[in-house]
Scaffold this active site. Structure first.
Site, short mmCIF file in Angstrom:
data_model
loop_
_atom_site.label_atom_id
_atom_site.label_comp_id
_atom_site.label_asym_id
_atom_site.label_seq_id
_atom_site.Cartn_x
_atom_site.Cartn_y
_atom_site.Cartn_z
N GLY A 46 -5.04 -0.16 -1.23
CA GLY A 46 -4.92 0.21 -0.01
C GLY A 46 -5.07 1.73 0.24
O GLY A 46 -4.74 2.34 -1.27
N PRO A 47 -5.28 2.12 1.10
CA PRO A 47 -5.25 3.92 1.06
C PRO A 47 -3.81 4.49 1.12
O PRO A 47 -2.88 3.72 1.10
CB PRO A 47 -5.73 4.10 2.59
CG PRO A 47 -5.42 2.74 3.49
CD PRO A 47 -5.59 1.64 2.56
N GLY A 78 1.84 1.78 1.93
CA GLY A 78 3.19 1.23 1.46
C GLY A 78 3.34 0.68 0.22
O GLY A 78 4.48 -0.01 -0.13
N GLU A 121 -0.60 1.86 -11.63
CA GLU A 121 -1.73 2.25 -12.00
C GLU A 121 -1.49 3.33 -13.22
O GLU A 121 -1.59 4.60 -13.02
CB GLU A 121 -2.44 2.92 -11.04
CG GLU A 121 -3.98 3.13 -11.48
CD GLU A 121 -4.68 1.90 -12.14
OE1 GLU A 121 -4.30 1.76 -13.11
OE2 GLU A 121 -5.43 1.27 -11.43
#
Length: 587
Positions: free
Chosen positions: A372-373, A377, A502
């Site tokens: 998600g951007p 969250g 990541e």
């Protein structure tokens, strides 16, 4: 000398000191010796009086000399031993306070550090505790022995000549009235100085810990200006303190000189009239100093007391903060179950909702990717799994049990976390791999973890191998090397749940390939949650969850989301184009 010291402040201060369990025996001995030293000091002027009144070479024999020397030696020894014992007690108090503060800081929740600067906490632990030590070692004894000296001296003076004593008493309240406003002013200045010192320490800590960012951003001038402003504010507080001392010193000297002139003038007249002897006058002068000197020490005592009150208030505030309870609850026994988020809501601040009605399931042994951007969250979700924060709504379950029901210690033992930049502490590579482990670890286990993390390749190139010092925050290691040590650290813990933020996003292509292999070893057979910035790293995930503005807007495999989720498809297309550009540039 300030009305600011309330009964409540005194109570809190003594309660704080009492909890450090200072040696009552040493304090009693030190107090007794201080009183004895003071009593001996009260006797010496009387001895001097008799010596002057009855002086003659025939009467002044070896016995008098022996008694006088013995009195001075006794006073010096008792005073010296008392000072040492009080310093011992003071050092013990400050050591225990720092120990309590350190334990408190280690166990405070992450939320506390969101709202407080590290440098301020360092200042509380070093500067504020040192102020309390100074009060105990340097001032408290002087205060109490000073009271004994003043009362004793006045008692003897009233016996020698009550009229001259009354004159002395008239001047002392006047000096107190003059010094009282200065004491109140000193309280305000001292409190401001402590706050400013804490702020300046915070600035130093922040800037020096990010000195590479400062230099790479050419921000030396900016940070110099910030530091210069802090130094300037400290300078102004120092000047304010100096001004008060500049008033106090001359005023005390004025009181002393006034008393001395009155005693010499009026006393001389009474000696001529035959009411006083010469020895009485000398004794009066000596007792004057035994009264005035403690009174000057009272000024220092009350000044230090004001600082200590402010310091103890801040220390107590920290000690009263709620800390994490690592051992309350039950142990985690069956970890191979689904982790379920049910209607999870969370906000760092009430008006800023980060997660909104999150409901999802992470199955055991599978890899779940969260995409998600920025600001959706993802990292907050990790923080809730680690229990750095509690949800403001809903609950997280392991199977059918809320994770809050497990002890923090046993829950976090199940989790291995590898971030984008694995934190490295100063010390050796071995110490970093074993960081936080409570069990004994063999060298074979360390080497095995390092091999599985592909860290052995560079570790063995160092002359000291696993005992190589990595420097502060691992500055002697590259990003890829830090990541591989972080993976080895996770492997040796043998966690059942993996959180990967990541771990390859900031690496070069060669390091990324090596770290991906290491992550493959780490993920095998474990429940894995991955925050993905590059879709190429999570295409093969068992489940991909798309977060947008704190809500789950899509769940499925890569292929399913490509067909059903427009924003995921847009992300994928953009990254594929980016990869094509990179590929062409490489070719």
């Amino acid at each position: 000398m300030s009305l600011q010291v309330t009964g409540s402040s005194w109570g809190e201060f003594f309660q704080l000191i009492r909890k450090t369990k200072p040696s009552k025996k040493r304090m009693a001995i030190a107090g007794t010796l201080s009183v004895l030293s003071t009593v001996v000091g009260l006797v010496i002027p009387l001895f001097t009086k008799n010596l002057i009144d009855d002086f003659s070479f025939d009467n002044f024999g070896s016995v008098h000399i022996f008694l006088l020397i013995s009195a001075f030696i006794a006073q010096a020894i008792t005073s010296g031993v008392s000072i040492y014992l009080l310093n011992h007690v003071g050092q013990h108090v400050v050591a225990r306070l720092r120990e309590r503060l350190w334990k408190k800081h280690i166990h405070l929740p992450v939320r506390f550090y969101d709202d407080h600067k590290t440098g301020e906490m360092i200042s509380r632990m070093t500067n504020d505790t040192a102020i309390l030590k100074g009060l105990i070692t340097d001032h408290i004894t002087n205060f109490f022995t000073g009271i004994i000296a003043i009362i004793g001296s006045f008692g003897i003076l009233l016996y020698l000549d009550w009229q001259m004593t009354i004159i002395m008493l008239a001047l002392i309240p006047l000096s107190i009235l003059i010094l009282l406003p200065l004491g109140r002013k000193m309280y305000k200045v001292s409190k401001g100085l402590q706050d400013e010192t804490a702020g300046f320490t915070a600035l130093l800590s922040e800037v020096l810990s990010h000195v590479r960012l400062v230099k790479s951003s050419n921000a030396e001038h900016r940070e110099y200006s910030s530091g210069k402003s802090g130094v300037g504010r400290l300078f102004q507080f120092g000047l304010a303190e100096a001004k008060i001392h500049a008033w106090i010193g001359p005023l005390i000297s004025l009181v002393i000189m006034s008393l001395l002139v009155v005693i010499l003038g009026y006393g001389g007249l009474r000696v001529q009239a035959g009411v006083l002897s010469s020895g009485d006058l000398v004794a009066f002068i000596l007792y004057l100093f035994q009264i005035v000197i403690p009174m000057t020490q009272f000024t220092a005592f009350f000044t230090q007391l004001q600082k200590a009150m402010g310091a103890s208030e801040r220390i107590i505030e920290i000690l009263e903060e709620d800390e994490e309870d690592l051992h309350s609850g039950k142990e985690v026994e069956h970890i191979h179950q689904s982790i379920r988020f049910k209607e999870i809501e969370f906000a760092y601040k009430k008006e800023e909702q980060i997660l909104n009605k999150i409901t999802l399931e992470i199955k055991p042994g599978q890899t779940t990717a969260i995409v998600g951007p920025s600001g959706s969250g993802k990292t907050t979700l990790f923080s809730l799994v680690e229990r750095y924060y509690l949800p403001t709504g809903g609950a997280i379950y392991l199977g059918d049990e809320q994770i809050d029901s497990f002890t923090l210690a046993s829950w976090r033992e199940q989790i291995g976390y590898v971030s984008q930049e694995s934190p490295i502490t100063s010390g050796t590579i071995k110490e970093n791999i074993c960081y936080g482990l409570t069990r004994e670890v063999t060298d074979a286990e360390i080497v095995k973890a390092a091999k599985m993390a592909y860290a052995d390749q560079f570790i063995e190139e160092y002359p000291d191998g696993y005992h190589t010092q990595v420097g502060e925050r691992g500055v002697k290691l590259s990003g890829g090397q830090r990541q591989r040590i972080g993976i080895a650290r996770a492997l040796i813990r043998d966690p059942k749940i993996l959180l990967l933020d990541e771990a390859t996003s900031s690496l070069d292509s060669h390091s990324e390939i090596v770290v991906q292999k290491a992550l493959g070893n780490l993920m095998a057979g474990r429940t894995t949650i991955v925050i993905a910035h590059r879709l190429s790293t999570v295409i093969d995930a068992d489940q991909i969850i798309f977060l947008d503005k704190g809500r789950v807007t899509g769940t499925g495999t890569h292929a399913e989301l490509l067909e059903t989720h427009p924003m995921y498809r847009e992300f994928a297309v953009q990254q594929l184009k980016l990869n094509d550009i990179r590929l062409n540039e490489t070719v």
